[in-house]
Design an enzyme around this catalytic site. Structure first.
Site: not given
Ligand code: MN
Length: 705
Positions: A77-78
């Site tokens: 996600e990051d």
């Protein structure tokens, strides 16, 4: 916090003998490296978060795959790392789990708490492995434990509200009481600090009195059981402030009216001792009627086992007791996680896993505890939606009953217009296949693809329907343009003239059109005769044909108001033909009555043939958007559901039924007159076409009486 990869490994290896130190180390380092230079709102290094989540799950004694997933849960996600990278380094199982958690995190962003129940269903629909949910819950728990790091009050409130609405109930239904209670208490403290404070204060006051002293009662029960040869460990607790508050609201009671604020847990060695202990307690103290529950012989759906009873306990105090074995107690605290530890040994087996998921979905769907009443009524409001995903994992929300056509237009109208097929969960399906919750839908497109007009009947979203109609209309216009051009060219050839676009501009004004293209379209539609055009352009030439009646010059235009009518004159629509916008019309002036509007092909006009003076040239005006009455005569099969089917078709096609009348019926068929409100003639024709597709419809025609 000071957790190292080797400490984590040691913790896991105590209960999971197949854990690989190397893999734990690898996941630890990858996550640490990927999150370098990322920080949490509190200013701490970001890596502390996945590490804490992993550590918590190791406390819960989950398998090493779950722990590795926890370490990697925010990486995709990051950071730059992709699912493919994870799959390459850690294999399929881990990448699937990480992908699951990533998907859930993406959903987070798109939902407000207003759709809590829906969201919970969605969490399930999108997690085909319970471990994904466990990581998600632990993730949320750590975020709540560290919520003070978030400075914005508004954001804190939103997160806590969402947690109480979504994640605490989820933990409850998965049977993980420890997480549920902690989430609730911490969020309660953020959302209602004063209320919580006053409940705690009040509890303190109540239990400061000697006779209601928890240690006193604990000791008394333990000794009583010991006298009867049962070893037990009794723990007493005051119910959590949040559950008291919830109960006060739910039952509309004051705190003094709440009887069961104190609960005692009696842990014994085996099932036999549970029942024995219960008997002893019931002999010694008065049991309160209707409060006894045997969840040992009939476990709750989430697997929870215990005996529950309420007693007038020592010092005549009302108390609640829960009697269970130590293993049952572990289960009560850790829910499904404990299930894994005790029942399944240390290997995560496929068969068991899928059985659990099925059972869990049942638990979530069928739970009917009274406390959940409100929740379930709320669900009613949303159960008309389904959630599905694009191949990239983007969420698409559709109304229930939507099919892949709806899906394709929900993605983009260009996708819909080029759609030629669909893969649902990687299997080829018909494009009209209904989409189910959690489906992954891939629309196959082609440059040469175009929407099938029949789709309008099977898709249900307005977006898809109108896009298809728009496409068809545009295509028709192109066809009319071609046809009109061809007709006009033919006429020019016959008159031995050459076609000049310039000269056509003169014609445009005559027919109240704005450009040559429109003229050609009107010729293509048959609204303007190509010969008329040439007659106008070359008036001195011998007329090859008598001028057509001037009426033919009027161009029917979409929509409602009528042009060419002296203002103030009353207008009626003829009952014989129910003329509709889009249709060619004529006005008949009736003395004392005003104008009656007929369809140009109405047989009733015959009787006015000899009275040209009462014929009025009129056309539909472009402006306005009202509904007009249309009339249908339909013959339907005399079968249950046939009328319902037809009315559904009409309303799906946006027609309003104003009257239905049975004209005749026999054993096999009904004949109906159906009056309905439609926008124009095209609209009515659409409805007729849609009705003809129904298995129940024997025939349907426009009503002309
Ligand atoms: Mn996280």
């Amino acid at each position: 916090m000071n957790i190292t990869a080797s400490k984590l490994y040691k913790k896991i290896s105590k209960y999971d003998t197949v854990v690989s130190q190397e893999t734990i180390q690898k996941a630890y380092l990858l996550s640490k490296k990927a999150h370098t230079n990322q920080y949490r709102s509190s200013g701490e290094e970001y890596f502390t978060h996945p590490l804490a989540v992993a550590d918590y799950l190791a406390e819960m004694k989950l398998d090493s795959s779950t722990i590795i997933t926890a370490l990697l849960h925010d990486v995709v996600e990051d950071t730059e790392i992709t699912i493919q990278n994870i799959s390459d380094q850690f294999g399929n199982e881990i990448s699937r789990l990480v992908d699951g958690v990533t998907k859930l995190s993406k959903l987070d962003l798109k939902f407000g708490f207003a759709q809590a129940e829906n969201f919970r269903k969605l969490l399930l629909a999108s997690s085909d492995d319970i471990r994904v949910l466990l990581v998600k819950l632990a993730d949320r728990l750590h975020n709540i434990r560290t919520i003070d790091g978030i400075i914005s009050n508004e954001k804190r409130t939103k997160i806590c509200f969402e947690t109480l609405e979504i994640f605490a109930p989820l933990a409850e239904r998965l049977g993980i009481n420890a997480i549920q209670r902690e989430l609730e208490d911490r969020c309660f403290a953020v959302l209602k600090p004063e209320t919580r404070e006053s409940i705690l204060k009040r509890l303190k006051l109540i239990y400061s009195k000697d006779e209601l002293n928890i240690p006193f009662i604990t000791k008394e029960i333990e000794e009583l059981l010991k006298k009867n040869n049962i070893n037990s460990k009794v723990t007493g607790r005051v119910k959590s402030s949040y559950s008291i508050w919830k109960k006060m609201q739910y039952k509309n009671l004051s705190m003094d009216q709440l009887s069961d604020i104190m609960a005692f847990r009696v842990n014994v060695d085996d099932v036999n001792s549970c029942y024995k202990a219960l008997g002893i307690l019931h002999q010694e103290y008065t049991a309160i009627m209707g409060r006894f529950k045997d969840y040992i012989s009939a476990p709750k759906r989430n697997g929870y086992q215990s005996l529950h009873s309420s007693l007038i306990g020592p010092k005549k105090t009302k108390i609640e007791v829960q009697i269970r074995t130590y293993i049952m107690d572990q289960f009560a605290l850790n829910g499904v996680a404990a299930h894994w530890i005790y029942k399944e040994g240390k290997k995560w087996s496929e068969g068991v896993k899928y059985k659990w998921v099925r059972e869990l979905i049942q638990i979530l769907e069928e739970s009917n505890e009274p406390e959940e009443f409100l929740e379930n009524t709320k669900l009613e409001m949303y159960n008309d939606q389904i959630f599905c995903f694009t191949p990239k994992g983007n969420l698409i929300i559709l109304p229930k009953g939507a099919n892949a056509v709806d899906f394709s237009y929900a993605v983009h109208s260009e996708v819909g217009n080029a759609a030629v097929g669909v893969k649902i969960n990687n299997k080829n399906r018909l494009i009209t296949t209904e989409i189910k919750n959690g489906d992954q839908v891939e629309i196959l497109t082609s440059k040469n693809g175009f929407p099938d007009p029949q789709w309008i009947q099977s898709c249900i979203t307005g977006r898809a329907k109108s896009a298809i109609r728009r496409f068809i209309r545009n295509r028709e216009i192109k066809e009319f343009l071609h046809l009109g051009t061809a007709l006009l060219q033919k006429e020019y050839r016959q008159q031995k003239k050459r076609m000049h676009e310039k000269s056509l501009i003169k014609v445009i004004n005559q027919f109240e059109l704005s450009n040559v293209e429109e003229l050609l379209i009107e010729i293509g539609k048959g609204n303007i005769n190509s010969r008329e055009v040439l007659n106008f352009l070359y008036p001195n030439k011998d007329k090859l044909q008598k001028t057509l009646p001037s009426l033919k010059k009027t161009i029917p235009k979409e929509s409602m108001k009528i042009k060419g009518v002296v203002s103030g004159m009353a207008i009626h629509y003829a009952h014989c033909c129910h003329p509709l916008p889009g249709e060619r019309i004529v006005g008949i002036v009736t003395t004392g009555k005003g104008i009656t509007v007929h369809a140009l092909d109405c047989f009733a006009l015959e009787k006015f043939n000899d009275m040209p003076e009462i014929w009025l040239e009129i056309s539909w005006d472009r402006e306005g958007q009202s509904f007009h009455k249309g009339s249908l005569v339909a013959i339907l099969a005399n079968e249950p559901g046939s009328l319902a089917d037809v009315t559904k078709i009409i309303s799906l096609n946006e027609g309003n039924i104003s009257n239905i009348q049975v004209v005749s019926r026999d054993l096999d068929y009904y004949k109906f007159n159906i009056d309905l409100e439609v926008k124009n003639i095209t609209h009515l024709n659409q409805i007729i076409a849609a009705m003809r597709l129904s298995q129940f419809v024997e025939s349907v025609e426009r009503g002309k009486d």
